[in-house]
Motif scaffolding. Structure first.
Motif, PDB file in Angstrom:
ATOM      1  N   GLU A  98      -8.942 -55.324-102.482  1.00 59.33           N
ATOM      2  CA  GLU A  98      -8.872 -56.373-101.459  1.00 59.33           C
ATOM      3  C   GLU A  98      -8.250 -57.644-102.025  1.00 59.33           C
ATOM      4  N   LEU A 115     -14.929 -59.838-104.299  1.00 59.25           N
ATOM      5  CA  LEU A 115     -14.346 -58.815-103.440  1.00 59.25           C
ATOM      6  C   LEU A 115     -13.865 -57.635-104.271  1.00 59.25           C
ATOM      7  N   ASN A 166      -5.018 -59.318-100.511  1.00 61.28           N
ATOM      8  CA  ASN A 166      -5.007 -60.732-100.117  1.00 61.28           C
ATOM      9  C   ASN A 166      -3.828 -61.471-100.755  1.00 61.28           C
TER      10      ASN A 166
END
Length: 215
Positions: free
Chosen positions: A91, A87, A95
């Motif tokens: 991101e 990713l 997360n």
């Protein structure tokens, strides 16, 4: 001795550690994200991605990952982290921030593992980058105590014939030749990271550990 923290206190520390690690990651350069760590073949981005998995994956997702890894839990942990690491870094950071406040546990783990995970892997990342990341002694003691008693999965004890004695908080385990140092360093030893322990000492400016020849 007050080794074990209360559940609420432990989760509060986990949240603070997740937040501060996300702050550190947010300021990394593209090259730093690719830095190898001492955690197997994982780069900084792989370790960071791993720290987002337990609090985000549903049991159904974990089961699929387990099947995908042909029932090998170590392979499942490794491969799921590497896939998540694909990713974009923004991101991955988002997360990790999303896990703050989460109380979700990975299957078969206890409420003590999230603290152990974030403390040790936070050091994996920081030390790979040559940075000092402080570790609250009470939190490190709780994590070291948990790591000491873990038998699932089976882990070879890396320091046979050694007695660990914390110098900054009351904590002693084992029998044999004495190894003294801050409890954060002893946590790294208990989790099989002798090189990381030495690096931590150098960055913190503390005396090298007295250790058996096998270390």
């Amino acid at each position: 001795m007050g080794v074990v923290l209360g559940t609420d206190e432990r989760w509060q520390i986990v949240d603070r550690e997740r937040t501060s690690l996300a702050d550190l990651l947010e300021g990394l350069s593209p090259e730093e994200w690719q830095t190898p760590t001492r955690c197997g073949d994982w780069r900084v981005r792989d370790v960071a991605a791993h720290l987002t998995v337990a609090a985000r994956f549903s049991y159904g997702t974990v089961f699929k990952e387990f099947v995908r890894a042909r029932g090998n839990s170590d392979r499942m942990i490794h491969d799921s982290a590497v896939r998540e690491a694909r990713l974009p870094v923004a991101e991955i950071v988002a997360n990790l921030r999303s896990t703050v406040g989460s109380r979700r546990l990975a299957p078969t783990t206890t409420r003590r593992e999230p603290l152990l995970d974030i403390l040790v892997h936070g050091q994996d990342i920081a030390l790979a980058l040559g940075r000092r990341r402080k570790m609250p002694p009470a939190a490190a003691r709780d994590a070291a105590d948990r790591a000491w008693t873990m038998r699932v999965p089976p882990r070879p004890w890396p320091l046979p014939g050694a007695r660990l004695v914390a110098t900054d908080i009351e904590w002693t385990r084992g029998a044999g030749e004495e190894i003294r140092g801050p409890v954060a360093v002893l946590l790294l030893l208990v989790t099989g990271r002798p090189e990381a322990a030495r690096e931590w000492c150098e960055l913190a400016g503390v005396d090298a550990l007295r250790r058996p020849p096998s270390l």
